[in-house]
Write an enzyme that holds these catalytic residues in place. Sequence first.
Site, PDB file in Angstrom:
ATOM      1  N   ASP A  82       0.872  -1.171   0.000  1.00 52.98           N
ATOM      2  CA  ASP A  82       0.000   0.000   0.000  1.00 52.98           C
ATOM      3  C   ASP A  82       0.915   1.228   0.000  1.00 52.98           C
ATOM      4  O   ASP A  82       2.099   1.152   0.271  1.00 52.98           O
ATOM      5  CB  ASP A  82      -0.942  -0.021   1.219  1.00 52.98           C
TER       6      ASP A  82
HETATM    7  C1  GLC Z   1      -4.095   4.262   0.034  1.00 57.97           C
HETATM    8  C2  GLC Z   1      -5.066   3.267   0.488  1.00 57.97           C
HETATM    9  C3  GLC Z   1      -5.341   2.203  -0.516  1.00 57.97           C
HETATM   10  C4  GLC Z   1      -5.328   2.808  -1.907  1.00 57.97           C
HETATM   11  C5  GLC Z   1      -3.922   3.313  -2.183  1.00 57.97           C
HETATM   12  C6  GLC Z   1      -3.789   3.936  -3.574  1.00 57.97           C
HETATM   13  O1  GLC Z   1      -3.430   4.933   1.014  1.00 57.97           O
HETATM   14  O2  GLC Z   1      -4.805   2.653   1.754  1.00 57.97           O
HETATM   15  O3  GLC Z   1      -6.589   1.596  -0.175  1.00 57.97           O
HETATM   16  O4  GLC Z   1      -5.702   1.837  -2.864  1.00 57.97           O
HETATM   17  O5  GLC Z   1      -3.538   4.287  -1.236  1.00 57.97           O
HETATM   18  O6  GLC Z   1      -4.533   5.086  -3.673  1.00 57.97           O
END
Ligand code: GLC
Length: 754
Positions: free
Chosen positions: A285
């Site tokens: 993430d």
């Molecule tokens: C974030 C989120 C995740 C998301 C990613 C990309 O911080 O936790 O769910 O898909 O960034 O935007």
Amino acid sequence: MFRIESFQSVLAVHMITILMFCSLAVSKGKEIDHRIESLLSRMTLSEKIGQMVQINTLNGEIPEDLNIRIREGRLGSILNEIDPETSLEMQRIAVDESRLGIPLIMARDVIHGYRTIFPIPLGQAAAWNPELVRACAEVAAEEAATAGFHWTFTPMMDIARDPRWGRIAEGFGEDPYLASILAAAMVRGFQGDDLSAPHTIAACAKHFAGYGAAEGGRDYNTAIIPEGLLRDVYLPPFKAAVDAGVATIMTSFNEINGVPSSGNTLLLRQILREEWGFNGFVVSDWGSMAEMINHGFCADLKEVAEKSIEAGVDMEMQSPAYADHLEDLVNEGEVPLKLVDDAVRNILRIKFQLGLLDKPSPYSARTIGKPSQKTLELAKRTAVESIVLLKNEDNLLPLSKGIRSVAVIGPLADDPYEVLGTWNRDGQIEDTVTPLAAVQALLGESTKIHFAAGLAYTRSWDQKEFKNAVKQAEKSDVALLFVGEEAILSGEAHSRAFLNLPGAQDDLIYEIAKTGKPIVLIVLAGRPLVIGEVAEKAQAVLYAWHPGTMTGPALADLIFGMESPSGKLPVTFPKAEGQIPIYYNHKNTGRPPENRELMMIDDIPLRAFQSAPGDASRYLDIGYLPLYPFGYGLSYTEFEYKNLQLSSEKLQIGENLNVSVDLSNIGTAAADEIVQLYIQDLVGSLTRPVKELKGFQKIRLEPGETKKVIFTLSTNDLGFHNNDMRYVVEPGDFHIWVGENSQSGLMAEFELIE
Ligand code: GLC
């Protein structure tokens, strides 16, 4: 007379077709593996590591260094590039100017719709309708693919038992069985049967794992989860997604029992690869790898890179550990080249399956237009089925379309943005039909509609508009109050300690209640709110979550009876924050509060002797029951459950149990009922939950109609992970319920024997 031969020949044809399909899939897989090896053998270490890096762009510009990285093959994926020209140019550089021409995989968060915005996932879960969830994802995939994306970070399937956690909005609630079915449906919607088809995109099961168990509901916080609980409650939706063929998995920000997910070998190697056979790729993430330094799990980015690749993270989102350190780690012999090769194989496998390396121009991207009538109809249908009727005193609802006058009041009555909910990235407010607009369109000139926002937005304390709102209510036969949370108050990084309606909304409701007019309270929020006191002031309460583009038409059709509510809660509603965590599939404890005389706080005599006679696991001031239980939701008709039958009261482990009940619509409106099946394992080698959802069916009945609803329950589904982490089904006595929610239903008993 049906000829046996023809049956056998039909069966034979089916078997041959299935075998052909399987052998085709196997040969396609073999062909892709061959192409992966051929490409891999030509890649430098730098190009291999490039595939493992994803960068978020700035939408509309390509910084020079990004250009260079793409040209030198040091980038594998781009996140959030929404300008088609920029996106096309980046892909052209990757395909035409880099040495090996490996296309970029373009990613975007498409959480509950791209241009057509569907209800937030928690709302979709309240519809208990996997086919609708699949259909919404299919539309979202088509719109996102048209806009040039190949990959989305959806479905989010974190089990959540704590509504203080803002991300409860993004998942499917508190139950692993319901979440598993809906997660698989969403994966199938995005990915279809062929990832290389122009209208399908790769899905991503997130956040792996245990993110919803964040301590205190504080986002990103510690999750202490015994492995048995992890496997029985938090992992099943991910296993369902893997079994449905999800292409990618995203690691979560949190640690589990001291190990952050991005460095968690148990999760990423043992469970995900060895036990489940997952063969897609794992992405971290946003910065979650680098955050292992904050966690105190890594000393620096070099150790981050080492621990992440050893644990099994294939692609790094938005932090530089792999780009800056992985090559050195391999060259220094700290990391075996094989780990890098395996990661690149996983990534290339999905790029091949997407057809990215086959298309003459592996890329098309264009700005997409307004939602079609068809997708708007689906958005409305899903919103209608997601909305839950919590209260309907004296059957106030549905209102008559011939009503003389109606007040439409509240900060969310005519707001086209907030009702789109959290994680709306590409939905346009011009597409939204607000409740006010929908009520006006439905009632036409025949009804006087008096509108007042009362508050400018949900967090506002400025009551200057209250007087006008009261005036509009006084002129009307009924007041429709649209209250709740702005979209930004749920979702990522938006945990709340107090769960009442924000701002002065409670006061607005109390002021309108003083007029004595009947109130229909419509709550639009990203989580369960503590609404007990304000619900007392309303004759009817609809919980609509954030329903998306077609919020207004869905609510108007329900309020005025074109549709009957069928939604059921996918998550427990607490009476107060102090009750949290509160969920239906809890343990019985040694002091269950049920069937006990419980003295409440005001009944305790002064200077009472300190003792705990007959007391139980509950609160002196608010008891132990939720405001509304999991699975709860009312209808405009009445359903009757009769004649619960089991195919056997004693059955062998491994057999199936057939369960049937007669369901009748004894009311006056046609409606859907979500029939729920729960079990309880009374005695286990480990304590078991008081109830576990093991089946549900959505049944449509006309007034007066009766249907026999039949479930087939596999006894293999009645097990749990014991202390040796083995999945066991143990003999013994079970209770089984079939009913309308987790706190009611017809009950029967059966015994499992070895
Ligand atoms: C974030 C989120 C995740 C998301 C990613 C990309 O911080 O936790 O769910 O898909 O960034 O935007």
